[in-house]
Structures are given as structure tokens and as C-alpha cells.
Design a protein around this motif. Structure first.
Motif, PDB file in Angstrom:
ATOM      1  N   PRO A   1     -41.252 -17.709  -0.186  1.00 36.14           N
ATOM      2  CA  PRO A   1     -40.012 -18.250  -0.175  1.00 36.14           C
ATOM      3  C   PRO A   1     -39.896 -18.967   1.129  1.00 36.14           C
ATOM      4  O   PRO A   1     -40.597 -18.747   2.291  1.00 36.14           O
ATOM      5  N   MET A   2     -38.935 -19.949   1.224  1.00 34.86           N
ATOM      6  CA  MET A   2     -38.595 -20.772   2.242  1.00 34.86           C
ATOM      7  C   MET A   2     -38.077 -19.770   3.532  1.00 34.86           C
ATOM      8  O   MET A   2     -37.562 -18.733   3.045  1.00 34.86           O
ATOM      9  N   ASN A   3     -38.070 -20.234   4.689  1.00 37.71           N
ATOM     10  CA  ASN A   3     -37.062 -19.597   5.786  1.00 37.71           C
ATOM     11  C   ASN A   3     -35.656 -19.654   5.666  1.00 37.71           C
ATOM     12  O   ASN A   3     -34.839 -18.763   6.086  1.00 37.71           O
ATOM     13  N   GLN A   4     -35.318 -20.848   5.115  1.00 34.86           N
ATOM     14  CA  GLN A   4     -33.868 -20.960   4.923  1.00 34.86           C
ATOM     15  C   GLN A   4     -33.539 -21.278   3.366  1.00 34.86           C
ATOM     16  O   GLN A   4     -34.196 -22.031   2.725  1.00 34.86           O
ATOM     17  N   ALA A   5     -32.375 -20.797   3.128  1.00 34.78           N
ATOM     18  CA  ALA A   5     -31.804 -21.011   1.623  1.00 34.78           C
ATOM     19  C   ALA A   5     -31.335 -22.387   1.598  1.00 34.78           C
ATOM     20  O   ALA A   5     -30.813 -22.944   2.681  1.00 34.78           O
TER      21      ALA A   5
ATOM     22  N   ALA B   1     -39.478 -29.698   2.409  1.00 31.74           N
ATOM     23  CA  ALA B   1     -38.360 -29.437   1.870  1.00 31.74           C
ATOM     24  C   ALA B   1     -37.198 -30.226   3.111  1.00 31.74           C
ATOM     25  O   ALA B   1     -37.300 -29.901   4.053  1.00 31.74           O
ATOM     26  N   LEU B   2     -36.616 -31.194   2.424  1.00 31.11           N
ATOM     27  CA  LEU B   2     -35.588 -32.148   3.131  1.00 31.11           C
ATOM     28  C   LEU B   2     -34.152 -31.876   2.896  1.00 31.11           C
ATOM     29  O   LEU B   2     -33.775 -31.879   1.758  1.00 31.11           O
ATOM     30  N   GLY B   3     -33.520 -31.220   4.149  1.00 25.36           N
ATOM     31  CA  GLY B   3     -32.004 -31.302   3.895  1.00 25.36           C
ATOM     32  C   GLY B   3     -31.855 -29.846   3.134  1.00 25.36           C
ATOM     33  O   GLY B   3     -32.432 -28.736   2.731  1.00 25.36           O
TER      34      GLY B   3
ATOM     35  N   VAL C   1     -29.141 -28.433  10.291  1.00 23.62           N
ATOM     36  CA  VAL C   1     -30.061 -27.865   9.315  1.00 23.62           C
ATOM     37  C   VAL C   1     -31.257 -28.339   9.803  1.00 23.62           C
ATOM     38  O   VAL C   1     -31.760 -29.477  10.000  1.00 23.62           O
ATOM     39  N   PHE C   2     -32.500 -27.627   9.780  1.00 27.69           N
ATOM     40  CA  PHE C   2     -33.940 -27.745   9.635  1.00 27.69           C
ATOM     41  C   PHE C   2     -34.486 -28.078   8.287  1.00 27.69           C
ATOM     42  O   PHE C   2     -34.148 -27.515   7.417  1.00 27.69           O
ATOM     43  N   GLY C   3     -35.684 -28.956   8.313  1.00 27.94           N
ATOM     44  CA  GLY C   3     -36.519 -29.106   7.355  1.00 27.94           C
ATOM     45  C   GLY C   3     -37.701 -28.245   7.534  1.00 27.94           C
ATOM     46  O   GLY C   3     -37.790 -27.405   8.533  1.00 27.94           O
ATOM     47  N   GLU C   4     -38.404 -28.002   6.464  1.00 27.32           N
ATOM     48  CA  GLU C   4     -39.524 -26.947   6.476  1.00 27.32           C
ATOM     49  C   GLU C   4     -40.670 -27.614   5.842  1.00 27.32           C
ATOM     50  O   GLU C   4     -40.325 -28.475   5.003  1.00 27.32           O
ATOM     51  N   ARG C   5     -41.876 -27.376   6.140  1.00 29.91           N
ATOM     52  CA  ARG C   5     -43.141 -27.848   5.701  1.00 29.91           C
ATOM     53  C   ARG C   5     -44.000 -26.392   5.471  1.00 29.91           C
ATOM     54  O   ARG C   5     -44.207 -25.443   5.969  1.00 29.91           O
ATOM     55  N   PHE C   6     -44.246 -26.536   4.166  1.00 31.66           N
ATOM     56  CA  PHE C   6     -45.372 -25.630   3.698  1.00 31.66           C
ATOM     57  C   PHE C   6     -46.371 -25.954   3.456  1.00 31.66           C
ATOM     58  O   PHE C   6     -47.118 -26.989   3.018  1.00 31.66           O
ATOM     59  N   ASP C   7     -47.276 -25.182   4.260  1.00 29.02           N
ATOM     60  CA  ASP C   7     -48.844 -25.519   4.482  1.00 29.02           C
ATOM     61  C   ASP C   7     -49.620 -24.990   3.007  1.00 29.02           C
ATOM     62  O   ASP C   7     -49.419 -23.736   2.711  1.00 29.02           O
TER      63      ASP C   7
ATOM     64  N   TRP D   1     -44.583 -21.313   5.360  1.00 33.53           N
ATOM     65  CA  TRP D   1     -43.446 -22.138   5.716  1.00 33.53           C
ATOM     66  C   TRP D   1     -43.210 -22.241   7.384  1.00 33.53           C
ATOM     67  O   TRP D   1     -43.196 -21.302   7.859  1.00 33.53           O
ATOM     68  N   LYS D   2     -43.246 -23.499   7.857  1.00 38.69           N
ATOM     69  CA  LYS D   2     -42.839 -23.689   9.394  1.00 38.69           C
ATOM     70  C   LYS D   2     -41.457 -24.744   9.432  1.00 38.69           C
ATOM     71  O   LYS D   2     -41.615 -25.670   8.750  1.00 38.69           O
ATOM     72  N   HIS D   3     -40.671 -24.383  10.390  1.00 42.15           N
ATOM     73  CA  HIS D   3     -39.710 -25.361  10.555  1.00 42.15           C
ATOM     74  C   HIS D   3     -39.952 -26.359  11.163  1.00 42.15           C
ATOM     75  O   HIS D   3     -41.151 -26.538  11.915  1.00 42.15           O
TER      76      HIS D   3
END
Length: 316
Positions: free
Chosen positions: A214-218, A233-235, A245-251, A257-259
């Protein structure tokens, strides 16, 4: 692929050796099929009419040209995808109480419009993604606010639908994209209209969904794109008009996931496509070009449409 809030066209053009008159240059740029890759999008103007505008972008002049105006039976919340040179438009909102099951195709070269076999349900805010030769339509809103996890597979060759394994969770306003033969679906809103963190991955060979990290942020009303070894994940703020609002990158290797600091001025209804390791992004107010390696954002000319959905079209 994220569901539509509107659509526009970015075109990558070959370098012109000899300089012609502005009129001749514009005529050449308007011939979309002359260029190997375009960034396409569809959507209504701000006046709330049922017209869907198709535009494309001239990088050399940082300018937009309108290709077509398509009259629809819906005015918002429809979803779009491109397959084999055709733009497909799925469902949407007819009015505040009624959704649509209609499917329309628009040939980007000939401008021919066709009404196709409708979906199995009237719905809006669905996810759409092209996987192989098929288009997968996931989730959505039926009735007024009821969310579903239904998955329908559309075959453009036969103009026919097949029911596939449903998602593990009901959702709408989610993001979807394809990577290495699998369909990724993330976020969205649940039956309580709360934003979601979960991610699901679909394997078409098994017709099976599995839970991803799961992402860190809904997030909802956002976009996911694959670039530089990761899923971005954009916006998509957890709550309407959320700040910071932070974006996230899934490695894709570590499955984590990391912000990353989101430099976007817009946070809602972001749509992105990847071209030459750059993410071209449309928002509710502005359009951007984003370098994921340097976290550098450059504005490109806006197109005066509400949150266009950017799509890639290979014309070759």
C-alpha cells in the motif's frame, strides 16, 4: 491510466532542416500521423458543455492546436484510452443522478466517430488501461455514490466485452497503468468516499488479483506512471483541497514506497505520461514537464481546459 477529467494532445516533431513559412509549418504540424509519437488527451471546456476537446502540443512553439470537438451525451467523469490510433471514451456523468454505459471511438487520423457496444453497467470514474490487445475497465461509480470492483475487458477487434475477475476492493477515482504485462491499480475512493492507500496487481494469464504494497498516503483523483525503475504516484490529496501533498515512488525492486517532495502547484486530477524519461503532467490549472532525476519542474503552456488527461499515441 487515470479516468478522465479532460483530454489534450502533445506532439513530438522531427527537427525541420529548412525553415518554411509559419503557415506551411503549422499545416505540417497539424498532420499528426506524420510524427512518430504524440501525447493526446480529451475533455470538456470550463463552461460545463458536453463538447469534448482534443488538442495537441507543439514543443518547438510551446503552443496548442485543437484537432477536434466531439459532442458527447455526458459532460464529465468519463474515462479515456488510446488503442491502435483510436481514442476510446467510456461512460461518464449524464447528470447528477444518471451515469452512462456508452462507449465511443474517435479515429485520430480520419476523425471518424463510432458508437460501440456499451459496457455491462452504467458507470463513471472508472479506471482504464490497455494491456496487450485488450482494454481493461476497472471499478467505478454506479447509481449515485455506490462503488464497484467489477472488471470488464474490451476487445477492440470484435467490439465485444468479457467479464474478468473482480478487484479485491471496490473503488472509483483510482489510478491504473501497465508494467511488464501486469495491470496495476492504486488508490481511489471507497464506498464511504474515503481515499484509499491500497494497490492491487492483476495477472491476465491467471485472471487473478493480488495485493501490492500500500501507498504511504491515501490518494484519489491522481495518476501513476512507470519511469526510471519506479512507479510514481502523482498528486491525489487524501482530502479535498489538502495542503502539502507529497508524491510517492514505488521501487519495483524493493517493493517499497518512499515520499518525494511534490513540486506541483496542482495536487488534484493530475494526469501524466512518460516521454524520454520525462513526465508530462496536466493538472486542474497548469501543465508541467517533470524531470524525476533532478526533481525539476518546468511549466508548459496551459490549454484552458479543465484537468486534461494526457495519453500517448504511437502513430508508427
Amino acid at each position: 491510466m487515470m479516468y478522465f477529467k479532460s483530454l489534450y494532445v502533445l506532439t513530438l516533431m522531427a527537427v525541420v532542416t529548412f525553415v518554411h513559412s509559419e503557415t506551411v509549418e503549422l499545416e505540417k504540424e497539424q498532420q499528426l500521423t506524420d510524427y512518430p509519437v504524440t501525447i493526446v488527451a480529451v475533455g470538456p471546456p470550463y463552461d460545463g458543455s458536453n463538447n469534448c476537446t482534443v488538442q495537441f502540443y507543439h514543443p518547438s512553439r510551446d503552443a496548442w492546436t485543437t484537432l477536434a470537438e466531439i459532442e458527447l451525451n455526458v459532460y464529465n467523469d468519463y474515462s479515456t484510452i488510446i488503442s491502435n490510433g483510436k481514442l476510446y471514451i467510456f461512460g461518464g456523468k449524464k447528470n447528477e443522478e444518471e451515469q452512462s454505459d456508452e462507449v465511443i471511438s474517435f479515429d485520430l487520423a480520419t476523425k471518424e466517430i463510432k458508437k460501440l457496444t456499451p459496457m455491462g453497467q452504467k458507470k463513471k470514474n472508472v479506471g482504464v488501461a490497455k494491456l496487450g490487445e485488450y482494454i481493461y475497465v476497472t471499478g467505478g461509480n454506479v447509481e449515485t455514490y455506490h462503488k464497484i470492483g467489477t472488471v470488464e475487458r474490451y476487445d477492440p477487434k470484435t467490439d465485444s466485452w468479457s467479464g474478468m475477475a473482480p478487484m479485491l476492493s471496490e473503488r472509483c477515482d483510482h489510478a491504473s497503468n501497465v508494467y511488464e504485462g501486469k495491470l496495476y491499480v492504486a488508490g481511489g475512493t471507497d464506498e464511504s468516499s474515503d481515499a484509499m492507500k491500497s494497490m492491487e496487481i492483476y495477472d491476465p494469464t491467471l485472471n487473478k488479483w493480488t495485493l501490492g504494497t500500500p501507498m504511504n498516503q491515501a490518494r484519489s483523483d491522481f495518476s501513476i506512471v512507470f519511469v526510471d525503475g519506479g512507479l510514481f504516484a502523482l498528486g491525489g490529496p487524501e482530502k479535498l483541497n489538502a495542503d502539502d501533498v507529497f508524491g510517492e515512488r514505488f521501487d519495483l525492486n524493493t517493493k517499497q514506497w518512499k515520499h518525494f517532495r511534490n513540486p506541483f502547484e496542482d495536487t488534484m486530477w493530475l494526469s501524466g505520461v512518460v516521454l524520454d524519461d520525462m513526465i508530462f503532467i496536466s493538472g486542474s490549472k497548469n501543465n508541467f514537464k517533470y524531470n524525476t532525476k533532478t526533481n525539476e519542474m518546468v511549466k508548459i503552456n496551459p490549454n484552458n481546459r479543465f484537468a486534461p488527461n494526457f495519453l500517448l499515441w504511437s502513430t508508427s
